[in-house]
Design a protein around this motif. Structure first.
Motif, PDB file in Angstrom:
ATOM      1  N   VAL A 184       0.853  -1.185   0.000  1.00 29.60           N
ATOM      2  CA  VAL A 184       0.000   0.000   0.000  1.00 29.60           C
ATOM      3  C   VAL A 184       0.890   1.235   0.000  1.00 29.60           C
ATOM      4  O   VAL A 184       2.065   1.172   0.354  1.00 29.60           O
ATOM      5  CB  VAL A 184      -0.924   0.051   1.239  1.00 29.60           C
ATOM      6  N   GLY A 185       0.296   2.359  -0.399  1.00 29.34           N
ATOM      7  CA  GLY A 185       1.042   3.623  -0.400  1.00 29.34           C
ATOM      8  C   GLY A 185       0.488   4.549   0.653  1.00 29.34           C
ATOM      9  O   GLY A 185      -0.618   4.339   1.149  1.00 29.34           O
ATOM     10  N   LYS A 186       1.256   5.581   0.985  1.00 26.56           N
ATOM     11  CA  LYS A 186       0.780   6.480   2.033  1.00 26.56           C
ATOM     12  C   LYS A 186       0.228   7.794   1.485  1.00 26.56           C
ATOM     13  O   LYS A 186      -0.233   8.633   2.252  1.00 26.56           O
ATOM     14  CB  LYS A 186       1.890   6.752   3.045  1.00 26.56           C
ATOM     15  N   GLU A 187       0.240   7.980   0.167  1.00 30.38           N
ATOM     16  CA  GLU A 187      -0.170   9.286  -0.375  1.00 30.38           C
ATOM     17  C   GLU A 187      -1.666   9.501  -0.328  1.00 30.38           C
ATOM     18  O   GLU A 187      -2.116  10.595  -0.010  1.00 30.38           O
ATOM     19  CB  GLU A 187       0.308   9.488  -1.809  1.00 30.38           C
ATOM     20  N   GLY A 188      -2.450   8.473  -0.707  1.00 24.18           N
ATOM     21  CA  GLY A 188      -3.901   8.627  -0.645  1.00 24.18           C
ATOM     22  C   GLY A 188      -4.319   9.108   0.738  1.00 24.18           C
ATOM     23  O   GLY A 188      -4.967  10.151   0.868  1.00 24.18           O
ATOM     24  N   PRO A 189      -3.926   8.367   1.812  1.00 25.67           N
ATOM     25  CA  PRO A 189      -4.251   8.832   3.160  1.00 25.67           C
ATOM     26  C   PRO A 189      -3.712  10.229   3.480  1.00 25.67           C
ATOM     27  O   PRO A 189      -4.358  10.993   4.188  1.00 25.67           O
ATOM     28  CB  PRO A 189      -3.599   7.768   4.041  1.00 25.67           C
ATOM     29  N   MET A 190      -2.529  10.573   2.945  1.00 28.69           N
ATOM     30  CA  MET A 190      -2.017  11.929   3.162  1.00 28.69           C
ATOM     31  C   MET A 190      -2.953  12.960   2.534  1.00 28.69           C
ATOM     32  O   MET A 190      -3.210  14.020   3.106  1.00 28.69           O
ATOM     33  CB  MET A 190      -0.639  12.083   2.529  1.00 28.69           C
ATOM     34  N   ILE A 191      -3.440  12.643   1.350  1.00 28.72           N
ATOM     35  CA  ILE A 191      -4.342  13.562   0.654  1.00 28.72           C
ATOM     36  C   ILE A 191      -5.643  13.701   1.431  1.00 28.72           C
ATOM     37  O   ILE A 191      -6.148  14.807   1.639  1.00 28.72           O
ATOM     38  CB  ILE A 191      -4.599  13.056  -0.788  1.00 28.72           C
ATOM     39  N   HIS A 192      -6.169  12.565   1.879  1.00 28.72           N
ATOM     40  CA  HIS A 192      -7.392  12.594   2.668  1.00 28.72           C
ATOM     41  C   HIS A 192      -7.179  13.409   3.956  1.00 28.72           C
ATOM     42  O   HIS A 192      -8.003  14.252   4.312  1.00 28.72           O
ATOM     43  CB  HIS A 192      -7.827  11.164   2.988  1.00 28.72           C
ATOM     44  N   SER A 193      -6.054  13.160   4.630  1.00 31.09           N
ATOM     45  CA  SER A 193      -5.767  13.926   5.846  1.00 31.09           C
ATOM     46  C   SER A 193      -5.703  15.415   5.534  1.00 31.09           C
ATOM     47  O   SER A 193      -6.208  16.243   6.303  1.00 31.09           O
ATOM     48  CB  SER A 193      -4.427  13.490   6.447  1.00 31.09           C
ATOM     49  N   GLY A 194      -5.065  15.760   4.417  1.00 34.24           N
ATOM     50  CA  GLY A 194      -4.981  17.165   4.015  1.00 34.24           C
ATOM     51  C   GLY A 194      -6.358  17.781   3.860  1.00 34.24           C
ATOM     52  O   GLY A 194      -6.631  18.882   4.356  1.00 34.24           O
ATOM     53  N   ALA A 195      -7.237  17.051   3.192  1.00 30.69           N
ATOM     54  CA  ALA A 195      -8.592  17.553   2.972  1.00 30.69           C
ATOM     55  C   ALA A 195      -9.287  17.783   4.312  1.00 30.69           C
ATOM     56  O   ALA A 195      -9.959  18.807   4.518  1.00 30.69           O
ATOM     57  CB  ALA A 195      -9.377  16.556   2.117  1.00 30.69           C
ATOM     58  N   ILE A 196      -9.108  16.835   5.237  1.00 31.76           N
ATOM     59  CA  ILE A 196      -9.765  16.970   6.547  1.00 31.76           C
ATOM     60  C   ILE A 196      -9.216  18.184   7.292  1.00 31.76           C
ATOM     61  O   ILE A 196      -9.970  18.955   7.895  1.00 31.76           O
ATOM     62  CB  ILE A 196      -9.587  15.689   7.382  1.00 31.76           C
TER      63      ILE A 196
END
Lengths: 663, 663
Positions: free
Chosen positions: B128-140
């Motif tokens: 798995v990669g960590k960018e998707g969750p980073m993007i989601h965290s950014g949005a939040i």
């Protein structure tokens, strides 16, 4: 009605059309670029042949004379053939994409005059750039190719696919103009992403991923084709038609230093350059506005004066540049193996073993001077940089607005490069680098260019990306962005951007974005009453030919509301869709139904004239687009050849034609 | 009401808020990145200590056990604390920006679970990669910071500026979510332009130059801050939080080869890789869809099974990778001065003087393996590349959908890199380069990554720019673009992109762009009757509290039309704004007036409860936003503490509140 097969066909038509447009735009850009080079080569080699003999007086005279003669060509084209070919063209494209139909702004003749004129403007040594005109030409090509009639396709021997007819309307035409304009940017600067963003920023309309992707595809083809044309082969590494030298990447001239990382401590300096750029840009725009107004009062409309002014500016420019090159002090040539000789200086009028900074930057093409500012490791003297800045700043100002095609990018870049280089050299010699890390004067020149460009044009994201792409330099993204932001902020507190000022001076309206769309502070501040007429000219859903002609003849509006009448309803009439009929004594109220265009009405009557029927189908409107017959002509014809006796009272049912939205 | 001074204040508030959001997002991204590194370092050094002793059985057991234990953490977080923290988060952000309010998608708890969970997901060796969750965290973070209440600002000791209240509404919140998401992309990939375009592409709404510029400013700050965090100093050269190694620019590891120009003749090969990527991506999505459906039937809703599945996948992944690393053939080590040793291979279980390709790519972090594929000059065997492709492709597929936070970018990139490298090595060894110019296997790996990424996600312009920016490589813009275009075209003919499929499977509607907006082929094909209910639930302009409560209790709609009644008007009732009242026997027709939200109605009643008046002002709605009381609770309270005797018949005038647009 359209099946999936037709949809696919339509889809493919778009992509094919974009390829054709893109290739067309690139060939024009390439042609302009080669034309300029050829002309400049001829001119410089002629003058150089006198310089070699040591006869600087004759050489100088030749230089001035050749430039003056060359400038008569674009001045003639703009003054006598097509006035819309004047200037950069970016304001015209901007207003077109904004929805304003500027007459002849996207016409074939305009493109021919612009593209051929700019070759002579630049070749004739004016302080102008060729990118604005390239962008304008690109936009025109987008319009021309997408709107070509079937007959023309066939006459040109091209395969005509029926779906092109679907593209013949205002909205689609505007999309293709925007794609053409993006391709123009891309071909000029080898900037596919920047071109796409330029079109988006200038058009400032709905974001559509599909349209953006199509535009990006077009810009990419443009870069690919221009790359192949420039390198004359199959090896690709993004060679722009206009090059200021690559800072990074495989095509980087090995003589140029590689871009270095920068220190955060340099960012305040970059931002100060941004402030300077903003101030200089605002002053530039203010002076140019004043000059343009004077021109409008004294010169506009007098072809003789217009020609004379253009030639006078060319003579002045040549004289100033020549004088500065000639009088510039000579300095001893460096050790030929020194790293500082990566871009040798010119000898010009200096004795053996000496070179002249002034001759290097003033007696040269503008692109070459920019390259010196960006990449040379030679420590230019602060005087030379300052002199270059002041000269280019003033000459560019008096030049933008004379009756020739003339872009503003390169003048802004060269002015800014001189300013930035000045700061860089000053910091370097003052030993300031102890505090903020290595200073690279070339980098400061780049930042200076961004500052002046931002200060004059006030463009934002697209300019950042264009600079990054055309210098092959992703490292300095942030400094460039911050500088442009600062310059824009400072400049905007004084006046508008140069393009907007010129739109204003020409009396062209521009619909600004509504800030509130994004960040509403209060609820809608605009009242309905402030945009509504008290006595709107309206049509019923059934109107007689006579009353339609009457309205068309006496009202210049381009479109009219269609209403139906009803007895006063019981509820309060406060909705926007219900308003009282003009005569207050009339007890009926009108219900808004939709909106009909002048062109639609005229074409319905034309159809009636030709067929005796008042129910044309969609194809009828497509066939005529974008033209429609004038009212006076229609009335004349109806009187002479009435399709039926009682034509005046023939009723037209407007219901199939009006647009029910736009409430 | 707002003066120019207030406007300025509001303007500044926005920029300050963007800086705060941007820094917040970057710190979270940096924290995740460091967390993953620390965890991976600990794990690998533990296992390596056994490898050094030669005890590969114990080492293997440790490897599997540690991974399994680590995965229990994210599985627990998603299963028991916050189910919305599952997966990549990009679909959630996408649907939020599209206008769908997914419950808890932008909540604080979701972010905490996602950011901490992904550290263990990646650290635990999942594909798995960590960018998707980073993007989601950014949005939040964008949502949280922009919507913080005055009390909270003060509790945190931050200076509160009154204008933040103006940002507390859906539209502005969405803008800040979009900015946060862009900052997430920017921090993850050092991609300021790509981040901006990502937000634009995913939100697919109105293009606003001002919002875009603000977003770009945010992404730039994010890159700047992450750069300073990563390099721990003041020297900036765009160091991404996630790095696959720079192909160009000053930060390029000198061991990596410089990107070379390419030949036009290679473009067909790139496009073939695009076709392969499209096919592989479509198959991936189809299989993952099937798997997700099975999961929904058998595992969803059973926490035990969900935990078990996650651990099982972790064990399987560790076992497969370890076995492949261990059984991979040993090859003699190269001359230590050879250029091919720019990135040394691992020895692992091989005898002295030998190394193993398999161990190098399988027993390693995913980022490191990608770097080997992109930059290593060692000629990897075709078997290793193929094995890597197949392994990653299958493992990524079973992993995406288990109950842990998991991004899809890195799995797609590594799979594609293996595929591309395979093609590159094949061409290189077959001597095909005679025909098409020098073949660089690393370049083909890059193209392969673009192909698979395009084939799985079907994103367009933003993916192109992200790849260009995160590999510091502007030269390959066109091949990357063409490859992604081909992959998307091929993939789209089979199924939707992975994110869209998952939105579909979760039953979340997504409003696609309307193609006709750009290129209308026919006039509107959608009929009014197909979107209109025959018996709409409507309100009059004056309604009693009782009837409002009745409708709210019995109808789940989030908003209702407000109408006024009128006698049947004389004209034909064909306008959309006039429709007949439900009972056909009722001779009156309704005139559409506007639209009122459930939340507005509930808040009017709440105001009535508290004050006895039914005319709350704007501030009342702002204060409550985004919450509103439930109907049952309101009814209860009204019955218990009625503000007046006859509260049921108290009339509410809805006219000041309904939205008159949206006709």
């Amino acid at each position: 009605k359209a099946g999936p097969r037709d949809e696919l066909h339509l889809e493919w038509s778009k992509w094919v059309l974009v390829v054709v447009i893109s290739i067309g735009v690139t060939f024009v850009a390439y042609g302009v670029s080669r034309g300029v080079e050829t002309l400049a080569d001829l001119k410089f080699s002629l003058v150089n042949s006198y310089i070699k003999t040591g006869d600087f007086v004759t050489a100088g005279r030749m230089f001035v004379a050749v430039n003056a003669i060359l400038i008569t060509v674009p001045a003639f084209l703009v003054t006598f053939i097509e006035p819309k070919a004047k200037g950069s063209g970016v304001p015209e494209v901007k207003s077109y994409l904004n929805g304003w139909h500027l007459h002849r702004a996207v016409a074939f003749r305009t493109m021919v005059c612009k593209a051929s004129g700019i070759v002579f403007s630049v070749g004739g040594g004016l302080i102008v750039g060729k990118e604005g005109p390239m962008i304008h030409s690109g936009a025109i090509i987008g319009a021309l190719i997408s709107q070509m009639r079937p007959e023309k396709w066939q006459r040109l021997g091209l395969p005509y696919f029926g779906f092109l007819n679907h593209f013949r309307n205002d909205r689609v035409k505007r999309n293709f103009v925007s794609i053409g304009c993006a391709c123009g940017v891309a071909a000029a600067f080898a900037s596919p992403i920047g071109g796409t963003l330029f079109a988006l920023e200038e058009a400032a309309s709905f974001w559509s991923t599909k349209l953006t992707w199509l535009t990006f595809f077009g810009t990419m083809i443009a870069v690919l084709v221009s790359d192949m044309l420039m390198t004359g082969g199959v090896t690709i590494a993004s060679a722009p038609v206009i090059s200021f030298g690559s800072f990074e990447g495989p095509l980087r001239d090995k003589a140029y230093p590689l871009m270095e990382p920068y220190s955060v401590l340099q960012i305040p300096i970059f931002m100060l350059i941004g402030v300077a750029g903003g101030l200089a840009g605002a002053l530039f725009n203010q002076v140019n506005k004043w000059l343009t107004k004077k021109r409008q009062s004294y010169i506009l409309g007098n072809p003789g004066w217009q020609m004379l002014e253009a030639v006078a500016v060319a003579v002045l420019t040549a004289l100033v540049l020549w004088t500065l090159a000639y009088t510039s002090p000579c300095i001893p040539e460096r050790d030929p193996h020194s790293v500082e000789r990566n871009m040798p200086l010119e000898r010009f009028a200096c004795p053996e073993g000496h070179v002249s900074e002034g001759a290097t930057v003033f007696y040269s093409s503008l692109d070459r001077t920019v390259k010196h500012m960006f990449h040379s490791l030679h420590p230019f003297s602060m005087q030379t940089c300052l002199l270059l800045f002041l000269t280019m700043y003033s000459l560019a100002n008096i030049t933008y607005g004379i009756n020739v095609p003339s872009g503003m990018f390169v003048p802004a870049i060269i002015t800014g490069a001189a300013l930035g280089r000045f700061v860089g050299e000053a910091l370097q010699s003052s030993g300031y680098s102890v505090l903020v890390g290595d200073i690279h004067a070339g980098v400061f020149a780049l930042i200076g260019s961004a500052a002046i460009l931002g200060g004059i044009t006030r463009m934002t994201i697209s300019i950042v990306v264009i600079i990054i792409e055309c210098t092959d330099n992703i490292t300095y993204c942030i400094p460039i962005m911050l500088t442009i932001m600062t310059a824009k902020l400072v400049g905007d507190s004084f006046n508008k951007g140069l393009y907007d000022l010129h739109l204003e001076l020409q009396g062209i309206p521009f619909l600004e974005e509504d800030e509130d769309l994004d960040f509403a502070s209060n609820t809608a501040r605009l009242k309905v009453t402030s945009v509504m007429s008290n006595h709107p000219v309206v049509f019923s859903e059934m109107e007689s030919i006579d009353s339609i002609l009457d309205v068309l003849a006496n009202c210049t509006h381009q479109g009219f509301p269609v209403v139906s009448y009803t007895e006063e309803p019981t509820a309060l009439n406060q909705s926007v869709s219900v308003y009282r009929h003009h005569g207050a004594q009339d007890p009926r109220v009108m219900l808004y139904r939709g909106f009909i265009l002048r062109s639609q009405l005229a074409l319905i009557i034309q159809y009636y004239l030709e067929t005796g029927s008042v129910t044309p189908d969609y194809q009828w409107f497509v066939k005529w687009y974008p033209r429609h017959p004038r009212t006076a002509k229609l009335t004349d014809k109806l009187i002479k050849h009435p399709p039926e006796e009682n034509w005046r009272n023939q009723l037209v049912d407007l219901r199939p034609y009006y647009h029910p939205g736009a409430q």
